[in-house]
Every structure is written in structure tokens, then in C-alpha cells.
Scaffold this motif. Structure first.
Motif, PDB file in Angstrom:
ATOM      1  N   SER A 196     -55.321  25.904  16.511  1.00  0.00           N
ATOM      2  CA  SER A 196     -55.561  26.088  15.073  1.00  0.00           C
ATOM      3  C   SER A 196     -54.481  25.376  14.272  1.00  0.00           C
ATOM      4  CB  SER A 196     -55.530  27.577  14.716  1.00  0.00           C
ATOM      5  OG  SER A 196     -56.552  28.261  15.376  1.00  0.00           O
ATOM      6  N   THR A 197     -54.876  24.932  13.103  1.00  0.00           N
ATOM      7  CA  THR A 197     -53.945  24.311  12.171  1.00  0.00           C
ATOM      8  C   THR A 197     -54.031  25.046  10.847  1.00  0.00           C
ATOM      9  OG1 THR A 197     -55.620  22.792  11.321  1.00  0.00           O
ATOM     10  CG2 THR A 197     -54.313  22.041  13.237  1.00  0.00           C
ATOM     11  N   MET A 198     -53.111  24.765   9.970  1.00  0.00           N
ATOM     12  CA  MET A 198     -53.198  25.356   8.634  1.00  0.00           C
ATOM     13  C   MET A 198     -54.517  24.927   7.976  1.00  0.00           C
ATOM     14  SD  MET A 198     -50.647  27.391   8.046  1.00  0.00           S
ATOM     15  CE  MET A 198     -50.003  27.534   6.375  1.00  0.00           C
ATOM     16  N   GLN A 199     -54.943  23.695   8.230  1.00  0.00           N
ATOM     17  CA  GLN A 199     -56.208  23.218   7.681  1.00  0.00           C
ATOM     18  C   GLN A 199     -57.379  24.011   8.235  1.00  0.00           C
ATOM     19  OE1 GLN A 199     -56.840  20.938   5.206  1.00  0.00           O
ATOM     20  NE2 GLN A 199     -58.923  21.704   5.412  1.00  0.00           N
ATOM     21  N   SER A 200     -57.393  24.281   9.548  1.00  0.00           N
ATOM     22  CA  SER A 200     -58.520  25.018  10.126  1.00  0.00           C
ATOM     23  C   SER A 200     -58.523  26.475   9.662  1.00  0.00           C
ATOM     24  CB  SER A 200     -58.514  24.927  11.655  1.00  0.00           C
ATOM     25  OG  SER A 200     -57.401  25.581  12.226  1.00  0.00           O
ATOM     26  N   ALA A 226     -57.384  27.470   6.674  1.00  0.00           N
ATOM     27  CA  ALA A 226     -57.867  27.392   5.291  1.00  0.00           C
ATOM     28  C   ALA A 226     -59.376  27.187   5.259  1.00  0.00           C
ATOM     29  CB  ALA A 226     -57.154  26.259   4.547  1.00  0.00           C
ATOM     30  N   ALA A 227     -59.882  26.304   6.113  1.00  0.00           N
ATOM     31  CA  ALA A 227     -61.325  26.053   6.151  1.00  0.00           C
ATOM     32  C   ALA A 227     -62.082  27.316   6.560  1.00  0.00           C
ATOM     33  CB  ALA A 227     -61.638  24.907   7.112  1.00  0.00           C
ATOM     34  N   ALA A 249     -58.797  26.027  -0.211  1.00  0.00           N
ATOM     35  CA  ALA A 249     -58.035  24.789  -0.053  1.00  0.00           C
ATOM     36  C   ALA A 249     -56.757  25.093   0.710  1.00  0.00           C
ATOM     37  CB  ALA A 249     -57.706  24.201  -1.418  1.00  0.00           C
ATOM     38  N   LYS A 250     -56.265  24.096   1.432  1.00  0.00           N
ATOM     39  CA  LYS A 250     -55.045  24.273   2.209  1.00  0.00           C
ATOM     40  C   LYS A 250     -53.878  24.697   1.310  1.00  0.00           C
ATOM     41  CE  LYS A 250     -53.246  20.699   4.386  1.00  0.00           C
ATOM     42  NZ  LYS A 250     -52.887  19.682   5.407  1.00  0.00           N
ATOM     43  N   LEU A 296     -53.627  28.403   0.958  1.00  0.00           N
ATOM     44  CA  LEU A 296     -53.010  29.024   2.124  1.00  0.00           C
ATOM     45  C   LEU A 296     -51.491  28.888   2.047  1.00  0.00           C
ATOM     46  CD1 LEU A 296     -53.357  30.413   4.894  1.00  0.00           C
ATOM     47  CD2 LEU A 296     -53.602  28.122   5.891  1.00  0.00           C
ATOM     48  N   TYR A 297     -51.015  27.710   1.662  1.00  0.00           N
ATOM     49  CA  TYR A 297     -49.568  27.485   1.562  1.00  0.00           C
ATOM     50  C   TYR A 297     -48.937  28.310   0.435  1.00  0.00           C
ATOM     51  CZ  TYR A 297     -49.215  23.849   5.097  1.00  0.00           C
ATOM     52  OH  TYR A 297     -49.205  23.171   6.288  1.00  0.00           O
ATOM     53  N   LYS A 314     -47.936  28.200  10.186  1.00  0.00           N
ATOM     54  CA  LYS A 314     -48.959  28.870  10.986  1.00  0.00           C
ATOM     55  C   LYS A 314     -48.365  30.094  11.679  1.00  0.00           C
ATOM     56  CE  LYS A 314     -50.329  26.915  14.739  1.00  0.00           C
ATOM     57  NZ  LYS A 314     -50.926  26.054  15.756  1.00  0.00           N
TER      58      LYS A 314
END
Length: 162
Positions: free
Chosen positions: A24-28, A30-31, A36-37, A40-41, A47
Motif C-alpha cells: 500500500s502507498t499513501m496514494q492507494s 487515499a484512493a 485526494a492524497k 490524507l497528508y 503510511k
């Protein structure tokens, strides 16, 4: 907890269950949360921060489930929850080292067993024993009937001796 943070952690739960912690990534995350990413930030820097927050939220949920129940019933509920938890299943099967880092490293284990002692209304030794059994359930859930028999036996073993 506000709705946005709860939604982010729900997205993290889905992303971690699907892709594991490493995948997992911060992008995944958020998705999966449908944001939007950048959103999350606004709540989490990394992460690892997301994973720690999700763990804390899940611990609160499990403690709330267990606290009103007698120890034997609480152990059954906790065993069933841990055996079927999608993130724990994924991480235990594909990233056991990550599980160890999240749960059994240093002060984290002491915190977990302390919370377990309070939720079950037992002493530190009984909580340690219950914690080790529950960790075993995470690693190898086994059949439901077996877990329930083990929970009953463990509850009997945890009863104070007069």
C-alpha cells in the motif's frame, strides 16, 4: 473521531487488506478512502502513521467489545474478531515481520497486554497469557469450534485461585 479521519482509516483498512502494508502507498490509501492524497497528508505524515492510527482504532473497538463481557465470552469474541480481521489475515499471511513490528515490539506489547488486562478484568499474568493466545490466533486462526474450546479453557486457567 471526526468523519474525515474515520473515512481515511476505513480506506486504509481496505487498502491494507487488499495490498498489505508494504504494497500500500499513501496514494492507494487515499484512493480507497475516496479522497485526494493531500487530504490524507492533512491527517497523517506517513503510511506508518496511518497504520499506527488504524491499530489504535482497532484496539479501542476490540476493547469496547470485550469489556462488558465475562472473560470466557470476551475471549471468544476477541478470537473470532482477530481470526477474521481482513488486515490481520493479510499481514499475518504475507508480511509476518510487519505484524511483529506493529504488535510485539518493545513497549507496544506491554501496552496491548495492559489494555487486555483492563478489558478482561484480569491481572497482568492472565493478560499476558491471553495476549499470547490471541497472537497465536492471528498467526494461525484454526477452526472456530477449536478456538471457542480454547477460549473456554483459557478463561478457566485465568480464574483467580483462592
Amino acid at each position: 473521531m471526526n468523519r474525515t479521519r474515520a473515512g481515511l482509516l476505513d480506506g486504509a483498512r481496505r487498502a491494507f487488506a487488499e495490498q498489505g502494508l508494504r504494497g500500500s502507498t499513501m496514494q492507494s490509501v487515499a484512493a480507497a478512502a475516496g479522497v485526494a492524497k493531500g487530504t490524507l497528508y492533512n491527517y497523517f505524515r506517513t503510511k506508518d502513521d496511518v497504520a499506527r492510527a488504524l491499530l489504535a482504532t482497532e484496539l479501542d473497538r476490540l476493547a469496547d467489545l470485550a469489556a462488558p463481557l465475562p472473560p470466557a465470552e470476551a475471549l471468544v469474541v476477541l478470537g473470532d474478531e482477530l481470526a477474521t480481521h481482513p488486515v490481520l489475515r493479510r499481514v499475518a499471511e504475507t508480511e509476518p515481520d510487519q505484524l511483529a513490528a506493529l504488535v510485539v515490539s518493545g513497549a507496544r506489547w506491554a501496552e496491548l497486554t495492559d489494555r487486555l488486562a483492563r478489558a478482561l478484568g484480569v491481572d497482568a499474568d492472565a493478560a499476558e497469557l491471553a495476549g499470547r493466545w490471541l497472537l497465536g490466533v492471528v498467526l494461525q486462526p484454526g477452526p472456530t469450534t477449536g478456538r471457542r474450546r480454547q477460549a473456554a479453557a483459557l478463561a478457566r486457567a485465568m480464574e483467580p485461585v483462592d
